[in-house]
Design an enzyme around this catalytic site. Sequence first.
Site, PDB file in Angstrom:
ATOM      1  N   ASP A   1      -5.568   4.883   2.671  1.00 39.45           N
ATOM      2  CA  ASP A   1      -5.908   3.617   2.027  1.00 39.45           C
ATOM      3  C   ASP A   1      -7.045   2.944   2.794  1.00 39.45           C
ATOM      4  OD1 ASP A   1      -4.880   2.205   4.202  1.00 39.45           O
ATOM      5  OD2 ASP A   1      -2.974   1.771   3.245  1.00 39.45           O
TER       6      ASP A   1
ATOM      7  N   HIS B   1       0.824  -1.205   0.000  1.00 39.08           N
ATOM      8  CA  HIS B   1       0.000   0.000   0.000  1.00 39.08           C
ATOM      9  C   HIS B   1       0.859   1.256   0.000  1.00 39.08           C
ATOM     10  CE1 HIS B   1      -4.129  -1.697   1.429  1.00 39.08           C
ATOM     11  NE2 HIS B   1      -3.541  -2.483   0.555  1.00 39.08           N
TER      12      HIS B   1
END
Length: 481
Positions: A118, A21
């Site tokens: 995220d 991520h």
Amino acid sequence: MSANQVPKPHIAFLPSPGVGHLIPLLEFAKHLVIHHKVYVSFLVINNDESPAMQHQLIHSSNLPTDLHVIALPHTDVSSCVNDNMNILTRLTYICQESFKQLRATLVELSLPKALIIDIFATDAFLICEELEIPVYSFFTSPTMLLALSLYLPKLDEEVECEYVDLPDSIKIPGCKPLEIDDLLGPLLNRKDEEYKCYLRHVNRLTMAAGIFVNTWVELELKSCWLNGIQNDLFYKNLPAPPVYLVGPLIKRDETVSESDEFILSWLDNQAPNSVLFVAFGSGGTLTSEQLTELASGLEMSNQKFILVVRKPSDHLSACGMFFNVGRYRDDPISYLPEGFVERTAGVGLVVPSWAPQVPILSHESTGGFLSHCGWNSTLESIANGVPMITWPLFAEQKMNATLLAEEIAIAVKPIEVSREEGGKEFVKREEIETVVRLVMEGEEGKVMRRKANELKESAAKALKPGGCSYDLISSIVKSWK
């Protein structure tokens, strides 16, 4: 005031721990700074759980001047996480503890114009709501998973049994049915804390000012998922936030250490499209038995290969290296079949633990990629025109594999997949030999390579001025200004 005198908008980023991520969010931040004159504060979680490779990425000398990495105050999370937790649960608790100082940090930064997070950092919604800071969700997976995630709260209400016990596929509004076998890991056990964490995160997606997805228009035209999100009444009535395709945001360059230069030198001496790259991302691992079958299948195929080997994870999950990537390297020889390295000398190259993936995939000698189908690796493969053999291990990787093989048609799935004791999937050496030959020397492999090269061209255009992703990002930046 002229356009040149307009102050740069100040945007903050906040990824959860995990290289998978961190990389795309960091690439998005770099793109905003370099191409759209944005000032970025890149916030990173700072605790003993942070992956070792995070330090290498955020302290790179290649970061642009207006991208400032800011570590949140150090947090001791040892009392709330342990090695036996599933990754998603562990990430959720790490974020919860680390965000206790987020409000103070954002105030010190004079309240950025927006915060980009995220999917596992959704506790930030609650903090930013109080501060009146718009929050955008950056979705590091394709729209296939986004469609399922937005639908999941409704599915959770309507279905009483375990999803794996449903008699048929899952009907997602406006999209293709999702086969039960392709369900992502956190949805396999609704009683587990991991499922509850994921459900809580996706429930908060409707709080986002917008959802950035790491894909681009031409790639999405190969499937139905974006069309379903944009046009089906279910999503319109949520209401779903605007969805922005801003990809492919991937590492464009990667420093090759002196210890890894031999890999590229070896590739320089191989024929174009002749080498299969075999790697399982930043955290993927195999069992001892499966590693033996993989090595044997590669040997039987008589194809050139680069094999990245990690210590097998017989007693761990298939993502056993998630929090340890970059921390140490193992000697791979002891984990491979006896005599394998000697027998394949000149044909194959064995690399311990980690390899510079971007330089390898972009090399003209690389003709195929046997991959875990993490979305970062998938985009890097597509952006370099390299067809794939799918080997999903965890998270949403089975969904990605189906998308690549059945809709985008640039990958092949092993057909003969059996089950090991304990339920783990197992691919035998004969099947591995078959799919390797198919991709590297078969007609089907040539067709996939042509399609991959077409997508390579569209990927290159997407983030250049006039490209679909570039122009969309420009319009969003204007709204921030």
